[in-house]
Design a protein around this motif. Structure first.
Motif, PDB file in Angstrom:
ATOM      1  N   ALA A  49      19.857  90.877  35.975  1.00 42.19           N
ATOM      2  CA  ALA A  49      18.646  90.767  36.880  1.00 42.19           C
ATOM      3  C   ALA A  49      17.135  91.743  37.447  1.00 42.19           C
ATOM      4  CB  ALA A  49      19.229  91.727  38.580  1.00 42.19           C
ATOM      5  N   ILE A  50      17.597  92.814  36.798  1.00 43.74           N
ATOM      6  CA  ILE A  50      16.092  93.476  36.988  1.00 43.74           C
ATOM      7  C   ILE A  50      14.755  92.242  36.021  1.00 43.74           C
ATOM      8  CG2 ILE A  50      14.748  95.619  35.779  1.00 43.74           C
ATOM      9  CD1 ILE A  50      17.443  97.065  36.405  1.00 43.74           C
ATOM     10  N   VAL A  51      15.579  91.992  34.829  1.00 46.90           N
ATOM     11  CA  VAL A  51      14.664  91.278  33.865  1.00 46.90           C
ATOM     12  C   VAL A  51      14.188  90.107  34.659  1.00 46.90           C
ATOM     13  CG1 VAL A  51      14.311  89.787  31.717  1.00 46.90           C
ATOM     14  CG2 VAL A  51      15.583  92.481  31.706  1.00 46.90           C
ATOM     15  N   LEU A  52      15.474  89.188  34.701  1.00 43.69           N
ATOM     16  CA  LEU A  52      14.830  87.729  36.268  1.00 43.69           C
ATOM     17  C   LEU A  52      13.579  88.375  36.299  1.00 43.69           C
ATOM     18  CD1 LEU A  52      15.744  85.065  35.405  1.00 43.69           C
ATOM     19  CD2 LEU A  52      17.735  85.612  37.516  1.00 43.69           C
ATOM     20  N   ALA A 101      26.461  96.267  34.577  1.00 41.54           N
ATOM     21  CA  ALA A 101      25.733  96.290  34.376  1.00 41.54           C
ATOM     22  C   ALA A 101      25.647  95.394  33.857  1.00 41.54           C
ATOM     23  CB  ALA A 101      25.908  98.176  33.151  1.00 41.54           C
ATOM     24  N   TRP A 102      26.049  94.616  32.533  1.00 40.80           N
ATOM     25  CA  TRP A 102      24.677  93.647  32.099  1.00 40.80           C
ATOM     26  C   TRP A 102      23.482  92.535  32.861  1.00 40.80           C
ATOM     27  CZ3 TRP A 102      22.906  93.473  27.998  1.00 40.80           C
ATOM     28  CH2 TRP A 102      23.173  93.366  26.174  1.00 40.80           C
ATOM     29  N   MET A 103      25.221  92.749  34.469  1.00 40.14           N
ATOM     30  CA  MET A 103      24.406  91.543  35.525  1.00 40.14           C
ATOM     31  C   MET A 103      23.157  92.563  35.935  1.00 40.14           C
ATOM     32  SD  MET A 103      26.143  88.771  36.406  1.00 40.14           S
ATOM     33  CE  MET A 103      26.569  88.851  38.227  1.00 40.14           C
ATOM     34  N   ALA A 139      11.410  90.634  36.897  1.00 39.28           N
ATOM     35  CA  ALA A 139      10.402  91.684  36.928  1.00 39.28           C
ATOM     36  C   ALA A 139       9.460  89.638  36.332  1.00 39.28           C
ATOM     37  CB  ALA A 139      10.473  91.352  35.399  1.00 39.28           C
ATOM     38  N   PHE A 140      10.727  88.834  35.708  1.00 36.76           N
ATOM     39  CA  PHE A 140       9.727  87.766  35.292  1.00 36.76           C
ATOM     40  C   PHE A 140       9.413  86.738  36.761  1.00 36.76           C
ATOM     41  CE2 PHE A 140      11.878  87.555  31.125  1.00 36.76           C
ATOM     42  CZ  PHE A 140      11.324  87.381  30.839  1.00 36.76           C
ATOM     43  N   VAL A 141      10.192  87.021  37.571  1.00 36.41           N
ATOM     44  CA  VAL A 141       9.740  86.294  39.014  1.00 36.41           C
ATOM     45  C   VAL A 141       8.770  86.891  39.130  1.00 36.41           C
ATOM     46  CG1 VAL A 141      10.432  85.983  41.356  1.00 36.41           C
ATOM     47  CG2 VAL A 141      12.338  85.349  39.711  1.00 36.41           C
ATOM     48  N   VAL A 142       8.891  88.204  39.692  1.00 40.06           N
ATOM     49  CA  VAL A 142       7.499  88.599  40.141  1.00 40.06           C
ATOM     50  C   VAL A 142       6.238  87.889  38.666  1.00 40.06           C
ATOM     51  CG1 VAL A 142       5.950  90.618  40.012  1.00 40.06           C
ATOM     52  CG2 VAL A 142       8.646  90.727  41.328  1.00 40.06           C
TER      53      VAL A 142
END
Lengths: 591, 200
Positions: free
Chosen positions: A20-23, A14-16, A25-28
Motif C-alpha cells: 500500500a505504501i509503495v502503491l 505486513a506485505w499488504m 507513493a506511485f499514485v502521488v
C-alpha cells in the motif's frame, strides 16, 4: 504459543502494508506528473524534442493570356553559418583519399567563389558578430543563392555552414510587362500588380513540427503537419507577351531616335476592351529594380495624365454626331483665327486661311478653328457630359495601382477659352489608357467595353476570383461612331501621313495629335505626339495608341506614325486578322 | 472450500523420519487441477512470438521510415532540378531571346505588309511584300527590352559559322515536313485538305 495461522496473517498484513505504501507513493507521483505539473512537463518535453518549422507556400504566378509566365515563384537559399563553431576542419580529399585540414580562410574563399561574395568581408562580419556575442549561432554568408550555387556550397561539406530555403521571385521575361507586373522587395510586394493584387498572389504559410534526437538529428517519420501551406492564386492577364515585347521594342527604338522623354503604346481588343499590350518606355526590369530610375518603375499608361491634343477631336465629333448637332457633310467655314475671350485666340497648326470645310473635313484635317466653330453647337454641360461618358475624369475599370483620373474642366466654372480648347484636347488631361478606351468605344460602334487587364485569379482550390467587369455601356449611337471611324480612314488615305500609316491590304483609321505641353505657367515648345487608330476600319478588331512625350528632334505626330503602323501590323499578323475586302467610302471634305 | 480435507494438523515439526513419509495420494480431480507444463510452454512461447513479431515489425517500419525519408530527400532534389530547368526554360522562352536568336539565324519579321496563305483553298490574302533589309524588329539594332537574366545566355550560332547546330554535320538540312505550321495544330486533317491555321 503463536499459531501458524496467525503468523501467516501477520506476514500477509505486513506485505499488504508495504504494498500500500509503495502503491500510494506511485499514485502521488502519478498525480504529480499527470495533473499537478502536467502542462509544464509536456511543454518541456515538446520543446526538447519537437522543432516547429514553417512550410512555405508558393506565391502565385502572373501569366499572360497564353500562359507565358511573367512572374514566377522559385526557391532561393540563404547560406548561413554558426559563428561560434567556425574553425579549421579536416576532411577527406576526394582525389587522393588523404585527410587534409581546411582552414577557415580556405573554406570562406571557396564559398565566396561560388556565391560571388567577398571572403574577407564575410570573415570580418563573423568576427564582429562573435566579438559581440561569443555564443552567436547565426550569421548570413550569402542571401538569395540560386539552387545551383546552393548545391555547390553543400558539396563543400563545411561542417559549420548551413542553409535556409526561402521563397523568391523571378521574372523570366525581364522588362516585358515589367511596368504592369511590378516587383517584390525584401519586405514584400512594392508596386504594380504584385502589390495591387497581393491578396490573390499571396501564399499562406503552413506549420509543421518534427522531432529531433539528442544529437540534433531529425527523427525519421516524426514530421507532423499542423497546417498545410496554401499556394497563392495564378493571376491571368489579358496581355500578350509577344505583342507587349514588340510594342516595347518599337517605342524604345523610336523614342531614343527622336529624343523623347517618355513613350507609351497601348493595344486594346475592340470587342471586349482587353488590353493586349500596355507598353511603357523607359521601364523597369523587375529582376533588376535598381537599374531603373524611380519615376520609371510604374506604368505611365495609367498614371501619367497629359493634355492629349487632337486625338480628343474624335470624342468631340462623336458627341456632335450623336447629339444631332452636326452631320458629316455639314458645311462650315473654319476661320484663320478663332477668338474665344478677350486676348485669347485659337489657330491651326498649318495656316490655310479661312477654309470651307465639311464637318468631316474639319476632323480629317484636324482644324482647331473648325472644331471650335462646331463646338458652339454643344452646351457646356453637353461637352462635359460626353467627355465624362467616354471615361475622362475618372480612372478606367483597370484600377491600376496609382491610376490617375485625368481632368475634365467643370462646366460651371470653366473659362471661355478652356471651354473651347478642351474640345481638341487642351486644358483637359487624360492618360494613354483613357485615350485607348475612347478609341475602343468608337471602334466598337459606340459601346464602351470596360478596359480590362486581369481576367481572373485562379486560386489553389480551383475557384476563380477577381473576374473582370463585363457590362459594356453604350456611349454614342452606332452611326455617330461609324462616321468618326470613316473620317479617320481619310486621315490614312488622304492625309499628309499616308505613306507612313498605310498597311497594304487593310483599311486603317487613325487620328493624330500634337499637343502643347503646359509647363511653368505657359505652353512652350515641348510637344506630346500621339497617333491613335484602329484596323481594319470596315470591321475594327484592334485599337493602337502610340504616344511620345516631349521629343527633341521631331515635334509632330509624324514621329509616332511609323511606330503605330508597325505595332498595328504586328497585331494584325499575330491575331490573324483577315484583310479588308470592301473599299473605303468617299466623304467630301471641302465645299 | 475443497471437498478434500486439508492435511491433518499439527504436523510434527522437524521430526526425523523414522519411516518413509506418508504422502497423500492426489485424487483425480486434484491431478487434473494441477497446472500443466504444456500450457506454460505455450504461453511463454506465445509471449516471445509476439515480442519477436513486434520487434520485426518495428524494424520493418523504421526501415520504411528511413526509405521514406531517403525518397523524400530525393524528391526534394528532383523538385529542385525541375525548378532550375523550368526557370532556365522560361528565360530561354522569353521573347527577347527568341527574337534575337531568330534574327541571328537570318530570319526577318516583315513589319510592312501582313499577308496570309490560306491553306484551305490555296489563296493569298493581303498584299505580300518581301521584307527588305532593315525591316526586322531587331535587325542588328539591339534588343531594347532589357532582361538581366539573359546576360549569360549566348546566341545560337548558325551551322555555317561553325558553331553548334541542331543538324548534325554531314547531313544536309532537310526542310520540316509540310504541314508543320507555327500554329501547331496537330488535329487530324480531312484527306486531301491542306492544314489551315485557326484564325483568331
Amino acid at each position: 504459543m503463536v499459531t501458524v495461522e496467525r503468523r501467516t496473517r501477520r506476514r500477509l498484513a505486513a506485505w499488504m502494508l508495504i504494498f500500500a505504501i509503495v502503491l500510494s507513493a506511485f499514485v502521488v507521483r502519478l498525480v504529480d506528473i499527470q495533473v499537478v505539473r502536467a502542462e509544464q512537463l509536456a511543454q518541456e518535453s515538446e520543446a526538447r524534442r519537437s522543432i516547429p518549422t514553417t512550410i512555405y507556400g508558393a506565391r502565385g504566378d502572373i501569366v499572360d493570356a497564353r500562359g507565358v509566365v511573367l512572374a514566377d515563384s522559385v526557391f532561393r537559399y540563404d547560406i548561413t553559418v554558426s559563428p561560434r563553431f567556425v574553425a579549421d576542419f579536416r576532411r577527406t580529399d576526394p582525389d587522393t583519399g588523404d585527410r587534409v585540414t581546411v582552414t577557415v580562410a580556405e573554406a570562406m574563399a571557396s564559398v565566396a567563389a561560388i556565391v560571388e561574395g567577398d571572403p574577407i568581408a564575410m570573415l570580418t562580419d563573423i568576427q564582429a558578430q562573435l566579438a559581440e556575442n561569443p555564443q552567436d549561432d547565426h550569421a548570413y554568408l550569402a542571401r538569395g543563392v540560386t539552387p545551383e550555387g546552393f548545391e555547390q556550397v553543400r558539396e563543400l561539406g563545411i561542417p559549420w555552414v548551413y542553409w535556409e530555403r526561402i521563397p523568391a521571385r523571378t521574372y523570366p521575361n525581364g522588362q516585358i510587362a515589367g511596368n504592369l507586373v511590378g516587383f517584390l522587395g525584401t519586405d514584400g510586394p512594392q508596386t504594380g500588380l504584385e502589390y495591387r493584387l497581393n491578396d490573390c498572389l499571396q501564399a499562406t504559410d503552413g506549420q509543421a513540427t518534427y522531432e529531433r534526437g539528442a544529437d540534433g538529428v531529425k527523427l525519421p517519420g516524426t514530421t507532423v503537419v499542423a497546417q498545410d501551406a496554401v499556394d497563392g492564386g495564378t493571376l491571368h492577364l489579358t496581355i500578350d507577351a509577344d505583342v507587349q515585347w514588340f510594342a516595347q521594342q518599337a517605342i524604345a527604338e523610336r523614342a531614343t531616335e527622336i529624343g523623347a522623354e517618355w513613350a507609351t503604346a497601348v493595344v486594346v481588343r475592340v470587342s471586349d476592351g482587353y488590353l493586349i499590350a500596355a507598353a511603357d518606355w523607359p521601364t523597369v526590369d523587375p529582376n533588376n529594380v535598381n537599374g531603373t530610375a524611380p519615376e520609371n518603375l510604374g506604368s505611365r499608361v495609367f498614371t501619367w495624365p497629359y493634355e492629349p491634343g487632337s486625338t480628343m477631336k474624335s470624342a468631340t465629333f462623336a458627341a456632335l454626331f450623336d447629339s444631332g448637332a452636326a452631320t458629316l457633310t455639314d458645311e462650315i467655314i473654319a476661320p484663320r483665327r478663332y477668338s474665344t475671350i478677350a486676348g485669347f485666340q485659337i489657330g491651326d497648326a498649318v495656316d490655310t486661311g479661312d477654309t470651307r470645310y465639311t464637318a468631316a473635313g474639319v476632323l480629317m484635317n484636324s482644324s482647331n478653328t473648325g472644331t471650335a466653330v462646331l463646338s458652339e453647337r454643344l452646351s457646356l454641360q453637353q461637352r462635359y457630359d460626353y467627355l465624362q461618358a467616354f471615361g475622362f475624369g475618372e480612372p478606367t475599370d483597370v484600377g491600376f495601382l496609382g491610376e490617375e483620373p485625368g481632368s475634365v474642366p467643370d462646366p460651371s466654372s470653366v473659362d471661355g477659352h478652356t471651354a473651347v480648347t478642351q474640345m481638341f484636347g487642351q486644358g483637359m488631361s487624360a492618360t494613354s489608357a483613357q485615350v485607348a478606351s475612347l478609341y475602343q468605344t468608337l471602334a466598337n460602334g459606340g459601346v464602351r467595353a470596360p478596359l480590362t487587364l486581369v481576367t481572373g485569379c485562379e486560386r489553389a482550390d480551383g475557384t476563380v476570383t477577381n473576374l473582370p467587369p463585363s457590362e459594356p455601356k453604350r456611349i454614342v449611337g452606332e452611326s455617330a461612331a461609324r462616321d468618326v471611324i470613316s473620317t479617320m480612314e481619310l486621315v490614312v488615305t488622304q492625309g499628309y501621313l499616308t505613306s507612313q500609316l498605310t498597311i497594304p491590304g487593310y483599311r486603317v483609321a487613325a487620328k493624330t495629335g500634337t499637343a502643347e505641353v503646359y509647363e511653368n505657367g505657359a505652353y512652350g515648345r515641348e510637344r506630346i505626339v500621339t497617333v491613335a487608330g484602329t484596323a481594319p476600319a470596315d470591321n475594327p478588331q484592334f485599337v493602337v495608341v502610340v504616344t511620345y512625350g516631349k521629343p527633341d528632334t521631331m515635334r509632330v505626330s509624324a514621329a509616332a506614325a511609323p511606330t503605330f503602323r508597325s505595332i498595328m501590323t504586328q497585331v494584325l499578323k499575330t491575331f490573324r486578322v483577315p484583310p479588308s475586302t470592301a473599299p473605303a467610302p468617299s466623304i467630301p471634305l471641302t465645299w | 472450500m475443497s471437498a478434500v480435507p486439508l492435511t491433518p494438523a499439527p504436523r510434527p515439526r522437524r521430526a526425523a523420519p523414522s519411516r518413509p513419509p506418508l504422502e497423500a495420494v492426489a485424487t483425480r480431480t486434484q491431478r487434473r487441477a494441477r497446472p500443466r507444463a504444456a500450457y506454460a510452454i505455450a504461453t511463454v512461447a506465445g509471449v516471445f512470438a509476439i515480442l519477436l513479431t513486434q520487434l520485426l515489425l518495428s524494424i520493418v517500419l523504421s526501415e520504411g521510415a528511413y526509405r521514406i525519408t531517403a525518397l523524400e530527400a530525393q524528391r526534394i532534389e528532383l523538385d529542385r532540378t525541375a525548378q532550375v530547368l523550368t526557370e532556365r526554360l522560361n528565360v530561354f522562352d522569353s521573347a527577347q531571346n527568341v527574337a534575337a536568336n531568330a534574327e541571328s539565324l537570318g530570319m526577318v519579321v516583315s513589319t510592312v505588309s501582313p499577308a496570309f496563305l490560306l491553306l484551305s483553298d490555296g489563296t493569298v490574302q493581303g498584299s505580300p511584300m518581301p521584307a527588305g533589309a532593315g525591316t526586322g524588329v531587331l535587325d542588328g539594332r539591339g534588343d531594347l527590352v532589357g532582361n538581366v537574366l539573359l546576360a549569360d545566355v549566348p546566341l545560337v550560332i548558325p551551322a555555317a559559322a561553325g558553331g553548334a547546330s541542331a543538324v548534325p554535320s554531314g547531313v544536309p538540312p532537310t526542310p520540316l515536313s509540310s504541314g508543320s505550321l507555327p500554329s501547331g495544330s496537330s488535329t487530324a486533317l480531312p484527306s486531301g485538305a491542306l492544314p489551315s491555321p485557326v484564325t483568331r
